[in-house]
Design a protein around this motif. Structure first.
Motif, short mmCIF file in Angstrom:
data_model
loop_
_atom_site.label_atom_id
_atom_site.label_comp_id
_atom_site.label_asym_id
_atom_site.label_seq_id
_atom_site.Cartn_x
_atom_site.Cartn_y
_atom_site.Cartn_z
N PRO A 1 3.22 -13.83 -13.04
CA PRO A 1 4.14 -13.34 -14.07
C PRO A 1 4.80 -14.50 -14.80
N TYR A 2 5.41 -14.20 -15.94
CA TYR A 2 6.12 -15.23 -16.69
C TYR A 2 7.24 -15.81 -15.83
N ARG A 3 7.54 -17.09 -16.08
CA ARG A 3 8.57 -17.78 -15.31
C ARG A 3 9.94 -17.14 -15.56
N ALA B 1 1.49 -7.07 -17.87
CA ALA B 1 1.76 -7.28 -16.44
C ALA B 1 2.64 -8.50 -16.22
N LYS B 2 2.42 -9.56 -16.99
CA LYS B 2 3.23 -10.76 -16.84
C LYS B 2 4.70 -10.47 -17.15
N ARG B 3 4.96 -9.60 -18.10
CA ARG B 3 6.34 -9.26 -18.44
C ARG B 3 6.92 -8.28 -17.43
N ALA B 4 6.15 -7.24 -17.10
CA ALA B 4 6.68 -6.17 -16.25
C ALA B 4 6.98 -6.65 -14.84
N LEU B 5 6.23 -7.63 -14.36
CA LEU B 5 6.34 -8.06 -12.96
C LEU B 5 7.26 -9.26 -12.77
N PRO C 1 8.69 -8.53 -3.34
CA PRO C 1 7.73 -9.62 -3.55
C PRO C 1 6.78 -9.32 -4.72
N LYS C 2 6.13 -10.38 -5.20
CA LYS C 2 5.16 -10.23 -6.28
C LYS C 2 3.89 -9.58 -5.73
N PRO C 3 3.22 -8.76 -6.55
CA PRO C 3 1.94 -8.18 -6.11
C PRO C 3 0.88 -9.26 -5.89
N HIS C 4 -0.12 -8.92 -5.10
CA HIS C 4 -1.24 -9.83 -4.84
C HIS C 4 -2.35 -9.51 -5.84
N PHE C 5 -2.82 -10.53 -6.56
CA PHE C 5 -3.85 -10.35 -7.58
C PHE C 5 -5.17 -10.84 -7.01
N TYR D 1 0.81 -1.22 0.00
CA TYR D 1 0.00 0.00 0.00
C TYR D 1 0.84 1.27 0.00
N GLY D 2 2.13 1.17 0.29
CA GLY D 2 2.94 2.39 0.36
C GLY D 2 2.64 3.15 1.63
N ILE D 3 2.93 4.43 1.61
CA ILE D 3 2.78 5.25 2.81
C ILE D 3 1.68 6.30 2.67
N GLY D 4 0.99 6.33 1.55
CA GLY D 4 -0.07 7.30 1.35
C GLY D 4 0.48 8.68 1.04
N LEU D 5 -0.41 9.56 0.63
CA LEU D 5 -0.05 10.94 0.31
C LEU D 5 -1.03 11.89 0.97
N SER D 6 -0.50 13.01 1.43
CA SER D 6 -1.37 14.04 1.97
C SER D 6 -2.13 14.71 0.83
#
Length: 274
Positions: A153-155, A132-136, A141-145, A1-6
């Motif tokens: 992502p691709y192997r 997304a498969k290529r970029a990730l 860690p991998k994102p949660h889908f 989630y990151g740290i958020g923005l004001s």
């Protein structure tokens, strides 16, 4: 989630010229505009980023969060920051300028962070999935889908490795051929033609035709504004040449160490055959 923005980070505000005090946009009628200066936020100012001065994060160009403008007419932003959740709608005004409008705020005990939502046209879903498969592939860690638990992502596997480099083995459909520079989990293909005129010896040039990943610290190489490729300025080319030379020396020494352990010419021949 990151740290958020004001809110000021998201859409800007007014900053006192002497004290640095920040007030929201709605306070313009309550301040002396001669002592305050207007500044933009990251979602409505191109090349504005909260990460520009640090090499600890990927990004920094101030373009990624604006990328939905190139695809969708509108998209939504939710920021959870300092116990407050604020929802915004982003769109381009009649003159084509990026605009962001708050829809409302409320107290929240959720994790700080950002949620950005846009609608994808049905016939584009497969394109997004392949991209997304290529970029990730290199993300850790991998994102949660959440909507498709089977998505992955691709192997990507590495067979031989050394100091700052690894030989790559990946899925055919990833089309990851040739040398790549990996900087902050983002992989950029090396343009062989750009490296031909820097006087690399033949033993080093051969590395440009291997499926090899070169891992460098963030800031070691410059990337193009599109973030799709490297920017081959003089410093980047020289840093790449230095990396390739070091890898060549590392490979040579690694092989030499293995040959030194052989007791007969037959063992050496068998090692070469591998």
């Amino acid at each position: 989630y990151g740290i958020g923005l004001s809110d000021a980070d998201v859409r800007g505000g007014y900053r006192h010229k002497d004290t640095g005090e920040v007030v929201p946009l709605e306070a313009v009628n309550a301040i002396n505009v001669d002592t305050y200066e207007r500044f933009g936020g990251v979602f409505n100012t191109y090349f504005e980023s909260t990460k520009t001065t640090s090499d600890l994060f990927i990004g920094q160009l101030g373009l990624g969060c604006k990328s939905p403008y190139s695809y969708a007419s509108t998209f939504n932003v939710e920021s959870r920051f300092a116990g407050v959740k604020t929802t915004y709608v982003c769109f381009k005004d009649e003159d084509g300028f990026p605009t962001i409008t708050p829809l409302g705020s409320e107290p929240s005990d959720e994790h700080s962070g950002m949620t950005i939502t846009l609608s994808v046209r049905p016939h584009d879903v497969d394109k997004f999935e392949v991209a997304a498969k290529r970029a990730l592939m290199y993300f850790s860690p991998k994102p949660h889908f959440s909507n498709d638990p089977t998505f992955a992502p691709y192997r990507l596997e590495h067979t031989v490795s050394g100091n700052g480099w690894k030989v790559r083995d990946s899925d055919y459909y990833a089309h990851a051929n040739g040398p790549y520079v990996v900087q902050g989990f983002v992989a950029y293909p090396i343009d062989v033609d750009q490296m031909q005129g820097v006087g690399l010896p033949a033993s080093v040039t051969k590395l440009l035709y291997l499926d090899i990943d070169i891992f460098v610290p963030i800031g070691q190489v410059e990337v193009a504004a599109s973030r799709e490729s490297l920017s081959y300025d003089r410093r980047t080319v020289q840093n790449l040449a230095d990396c390739l030379t070091a890898i060549s020396d590392d490979l040579y020494q690694s092989f030499q160490n293995q040959f030194d352990k052989c007791k007969t010419q037959w063992e050496m021949a068998s090692l070469c055959a591998k």
